[in-house]
Design an enzyme around this catalytic site. Structure first.
Site, PDB file in Angstrom:
ATOM      1  CB  SER A  34       0.311  12.735  -0.453  1.00  0.00           C
ATOM      2  OG  SER A  34       0.587  11.952   0.547  1.00  0.00           O
ATOM      3  CE1 TYR A  47      -0.686  15.252   3.652  1.00  0.00           C
ATOM      4  CE2 TYR A  47      -0.497  13.280   3.670  1.00  0.00           C
ATOM      5  CZ  TYR A  47      -0.252  14.489   3.235  1.00  0.00           C
ATOM      6  OH  TYR A  47       1.194  15.426   2.144  1.00  0.00           O
TER       7      TYR A  47
END
Length: 164
Positions: A34, A47
């Site tokens: 990501s 994350y």
């Protein structure tokens, strides 16, 4: 929970497939990370860490596997419409609202992301950052790291104010 899925999933996948690719004498690994792993925005520590780990794994494997004729690409998208906020364990609150807002605002489809990933594999690109916002922010961070990190909390606060 998040690290087991987002970081250890790719690690285990590479552990299984790298020996197979070596035996066949070529191949390509596509890991999905990501832009969060490149940009490290506030409020997303676990994350960010998981996705940064996938990027580091991919960069390392790229160097280690080059002589074996095995390519490595890591996909680093920003926001596009997925079920990540519904299926994940994202706590309710402003950050989740912002994520939902950015996903809904995105005109990028899963097909667009998949096409960018496959094009990156075909072209032998290491980092695929398919959306302009991600590329712009990543370049800014690399050119002006201190200013980027000074600005990021203010930008996040501004974005959160837009979706309340």
């Amino acid at each position: 929970w998040l690290l087991r899925i987002d970081l250890w999933g790719p690690i285990y996948g590479c552990h299984v497939f790298v020996p197979r690719l070596r035996r066949q004498g070529s191949g390509h690994i596509l890991n999905v990370a990501s832009a969060a792993g490149l940009l490290n925005g506030p409020g997303m520590g676990p994350y960010n860490v998981a996705k940064a780990g996938v990027i580091a794994l991919s960069e390392t494997l790229r160097s280690e596997l080059a002589e074996d004729h095995i390519g490595v690409t890591v996909l680093c998208p920003t926001f596009f419409v997925t079920n990540i906020l519904k299926a994940g364990r994202t706590p309710e609150g402003d950050l989740k609202k912002l994520g939902q807002h950015l996903m809904e605002k995105s005109r990028v489809t899963t097909g667009d992301i998949a096409r960018a990933a496959l094009d990156g594999v075909e072209d032998g690109v290491l980092h695929v950052v398919p959306q302009a916002d991600g590329r712009w922010m990543w370049r800014t961070k690399r050119l002006l790291p201190q200013k980027f990190h000074d600005f990021l909390p203010r930008a996040m606060k501004w974005q959160l104010g837009r979706v309340k």
